[in-house]
Design a protein around this motif. Structure first.
Motif, short mmCIF file in Angstrom:
data_model
loop_
_atom_site.label_atom_id
_atom_site.label_comp_id
_atom_site.label_asym_id
_atom_site.label_seq_id
_atom_site.Cartn_x
_atom_site.Cartn_y
_atom_site.Cartn_z
N PHE A 70 0.84 -1.19 0.00
CA PHE A 70 0.00 0.00 0.00
C PHE A 70 0.88 1.24 0.00
CE2 PHE A 70 0.49 1.31 4.45
CZ PHE A 70 0.90 0.15 5.05
N SER B 120 -3.55 0.25 -3.16
CA SER B 120 -3.23 -0.88 -2.31
C SER B 120 -3.68 -2.19 -2.93
CB SER B 120 -3.91 -0.74 -0.94
OG SER B 120 -5.30 -0.87 -1.05
N LEU C 282 -4.14 -6.50 -1.53
CA LEU C 282 -3.90 -7.60 -0.61
C LEU C 282 -4.24 -8.88 -1.35
CD1 LEU C 282 -3.19 -8.66 2.20
CD2 LEU C 282 -5.54 -8.31 2.88
N ALA D 140 -7.79 -8.22 -3.22
CA ALA D 140 -8.56 -6.98 -3.11
C ALA D 140 -7.64 -5.82 -3.42
CB ALA D 140 -9.13 -6.82 -1.70
N GLY E 25 -12.12 -2.04 -3.26
CA GLY E 25 -12.95 -3.18 -3.62
C GLY E 25 -12.73 -4.34 -2.66
N PHE F 251 4.99 -5.97 1.48
CA PHE F 251 5.44 -7.01 2.41
C PHE F 251 4.81 -8.34 2.06
CE2 PHE F 251 1.53 -6.60 4.97
CZ PHE F 251 1.14 -5.32 4.63
N PHE G 194 4.11 -12.50 3.45
CA PHE G 194 3.96 -13.27 4.67
C PHE G 194 3.64 -14.71 4.29
CE2 PHE G 194 0.03 -11.69 3.33
CZ PHE G 194 -0.02 -10.33 3.52
N MET H 204 -2.57 -11.35 8.60
CA MET H 204 -1.22 -11.57 8.13
C MET H 204 -0.33 -10.49 8.69
SD MET H 204 -2.81 -11.86 4.38
CE MET H 204 -4.47 -11.50 5.00
N GLY I 289 1.09 -5.38 8.56
CA GLY I 289 0.10 -6.43 8.55
C GLY I 289 -1.09 -6.07 7.71
N ALA I 290 -1.98 -7.04 7.60
CA ALA I 290 -3.19 -6.84 6.83
C ALA I 290 -4.25 -7.78 7.37
CB ALA I 290 -2.97 -7.09 5.35
N ARG I 291 -5.51 -7.41 7.16
CA ARG I 291 -6.65 -8.22 7.59
C ARG I 291 -7.65 -8.33 6.46
NH1 ARG I 291 -9.55 -7.29 13.26
NH2 ARG I 291 -7.70 -8.50 13.77
N ALA J 23 -9.61 -4.75 2.04
CA ALA J 23 -8.46 -5.07 2.88
C ALA J 23 -8.12 -3.90 3.80
CB ALA J 23 -7.26 -5.38 1.99
N PHE K 52 -4.74 -2.50 5.99
CA PHE K 52 -3.32 -2.64 6.19
C PHE K 52 -2.92 -1.87 7.44
CE2 PHE K 52 -4.36 -2.75 1.76
CZ PHE K 52 -3.72 -3.89 1.32
N PHE K 53 -1.87 -2.30 8.12
CA PHE K 53 -1.38 -1.48 9.22
C PHE K 53 0.14 -1.49 9.30
CE2 PHE K 53 0.18 -4.30 12.50
CZ PHE K 53 -0.44 -5.51 12.24
#
Lengths: 304, 304, 304
Positions: B4, B26, B28, B52, B60, B302, B304, C34, C45-47, C67, C69-70
């Motif tokens: 992002f 962004s 994911l 997404a 989205g 990043f 993971f 993640m 991270g991301a959710r 998504a 992100f952080f």
């Protein structure tokens, strides 16, 4: 699981419907099962599936299907949401193949005695790709006995319900099952019965359904060949719809009648399975439906 | 993986298209890989992705993409479904960045020699968000050699096929690759060639494509700076479309012609990468496209 | 997590809207988190969530949501994408139940002081099923203090922004929180304040919101009964909208006015929780909204 292969279907023709006679058929399914148990031993759980398919050279992506929840305690299970359905759960209805039908993608599932006259899958059944029936069902199992009652309803000014029940009993190598559905939707009342068993390397099965007046019976046999192969043959015979039902708006399956789907009569098929090890197998099948539609499919099926 | 950042794009303007010049960009992506192996060593597998994105401040959700299946045995792999595509798989076509383009989201991928004249991504390629091409392909690798043939077709009254082939060879620090696509869709025949290699800390690459008559070449160089940084610069030059093609309905990329997309000529860009450890990195890039569109992006990437 | 149960809602009626008064309500949510950490201790991270629901006997499948992100470093976190929102994150706004509302599916969340006059959830909030607000936010926590600023904007010829801030402080068993939103969309400016705490087995909470001129306060109390049960009661009171706002096009919530939604006045509810162990619980709740809508729900909730 995943499966993919080639599908030859003589109902496809670039000149007629724009689809090549031979196409790729495939499915990839991902399943998420979740469960927990209370201190008193009651199990709670849920199931989620995402499934992508390609049929007739139309590939698709996937979304999650409708959720199914369950509560289980000893032999009793209650399912809520995207239920299995008592008719769908009848032993001895689907083929004894990994695809539950002929070939790689089931080839239309004409082998089921509960599918007649263009009225296919008109019972509550678990949906892997859609929201499914939003119902409730109770299953009870003890020893060789299984009982199953399912119920669903639709929104609308009046109740439109489907209620179905199933009982089956297994003794030694044999199993008998009877199920019935009562539906507020026209032409959906049905009774299904089956007997299946093994005689050495041979599996035999007889099934019959009365589909709101249209009888269909099926005879099925399969045999192991060596350690890795199995060959299965089946034949079904579908009765004609009554002229009175057609006059009331029902589909017409009678041979030799203009506008009929011509599904009256005999369908048959053959399926061959070869185990490749590691959860993978080669599957191939040919079937001729009662309306003269031919399909031939070959491909691989694997689980992980 | 996730990425992002901020995207400055001078083609966006609230007064013109309602989009702020600076927006969040962004992505994911979640990938599910499944595989199994038969007793004789043949591998079967499948890949599923859910992705997404947010581009131009339009966020989205995500669905699963079309499935890709493979069968592999020693150096040979067969893919079915949402295939990679032989052109897409050509070494030395995409930038040597984590985003395969400039900046955080690729910035339109104008750095690719196979993208010209508003005819972008007109070859079979794996789709992370959609159903993708529904095709079949064979790859063969041995030593430094890789060969790849892909095929897909669409439904319709006549065959609309795309056939593509690619060969590449790696020797020491150098790699050469040639690929070609023959398509039944207009203006999609193309040939792509690349040479790439390393000279100490420097990476250099030369690529050329003949896109159905429109040549485009690219020169790319990147250099490690210290242990964590890399800087990459690139320049491409796109030929003009022929007047005859435009008369036949093709897009017009010629400078100084009314209604043209003005993509003829030189594009260039610069990208900077800084490794943050743990699979995360800072990525930033600026590029000026041949039609004078500027973009500048900075963000994090990043895995993971 | 999963939850399912029965919902009795007297606003449903087969004769009026085609929906049975009693329906199945359910939700299944799958969450993918993640994260990774750089060498210098910055977390990325991301959710991702997929959620299927059935409400009012309309079951649905699921897609992935937008998504989030952080980036986190010590007490500071920056979120990008599908943000939480500063109003949404205010402690003492939602009920102290597992469903954050009354019953199994929240029963419309009339217990929130920030929901008035048919203008429900008109602040930036994390979306589990959709794309969500595409924003940026910063959170800072140290000791008992939390501060939160969020920002989002929409595409369009002019900026349409939502900016919100929240501060909360916890000392011993008590917590106070204040948040405010300034929005370019009409009737969305609001201020929310809450005080909550525990006195032995009793939890008490007082909340108030000024929703662009419409005040609403709420009083909430809950009590543990034995080791596994908790009972919660609440009451809220919503002020009338001003006649000047209605003249300017705002919804009308005044009692006794034709065309009003009648949401002025007092709502109340009661909720009972019984812990079944293993992450499962029985949840039931009744509430009467200020417009006289009754709902009663009972079901199970389980996490895995």
């Amino acid at each position: 699981y995943g499966r993919f292969g080639l599908d030859y279907n003589d109902a496809n023709d670039r000149a007629v419907n724009g689809i090549s006679k031979t196409t790729i058929t495939s499915r990839l399914r991902l399943q998420f099962d979740m469960s927990t148990e209370t201190d008193s031993g009651v199990a709670f759980g849920a199931r989620f599936r995402a499934q992508a398919e390609s049929r007739d050279n139309t590939p698709g992506g996937a979304t999650f299907n409708g959720a199914r929840f369950f509560v289980g305690y000893q032999g009793i299970s209650v399912y809520v949401g995207n239920i299995i359905g008592a008719i769908e759960n009848t032993p001895g209805m689907y083929l004894e193949t990994r695809t539950a039908g002929t070939g790689i993608d089931g080839a239309g599932f004409v082998s089921l005695v509960s599918n007649v006259n263009g009225e296919y899958f008109n019972w509550d059944a678990y949906s892997s790709a859609g929201a499914g029936a939003n119902g409730v069902e109770v299953l009870y199992s003890t020893g060789g006995f299984t009982g199953h009652i399912s119920y669903s309803t639709d929104n609308g000014p009046t109740n439109v319900d489907r209620v179905a029940g199933m009982v089956s009993y297994k003794f030694g190598d044999w199993r008998v099952a009877v199920s019935a559905q009562s539906s507020d939707i026209a032409w959906e009342d049905k009774v299904v019965a089956s007997v299946s068993g093994n005689i050495g390397n041979f599996g035999v099965r007889l099934a019959y359904a009365d589909n709101d007046g249209i009888g269909k019976f099926g005879l099925y046999g399969n045999m192991d060949i060596g350690s890795a192969s199995n060959i299965l043959v089946w034949v079904t015979d579908e009765d004609a719809v009554s002229a009175a039902d057609v006059a009331n708006g029902r589909n017409d399956n009678r041979d030799g009648v203009a506008g009929s789907n011509n599904q009256e009569g005999t369908s048959y098929g053959i399926h061959y399975h070869y185990d490749l090890g590691g959860g993978a197998s080669f599957e191939t099948g040919y079937r001729k439906a009662s309306n003269d539609n031919d399909t031939f499919q070959a491909g691989v099926y694997f689980s992980f």
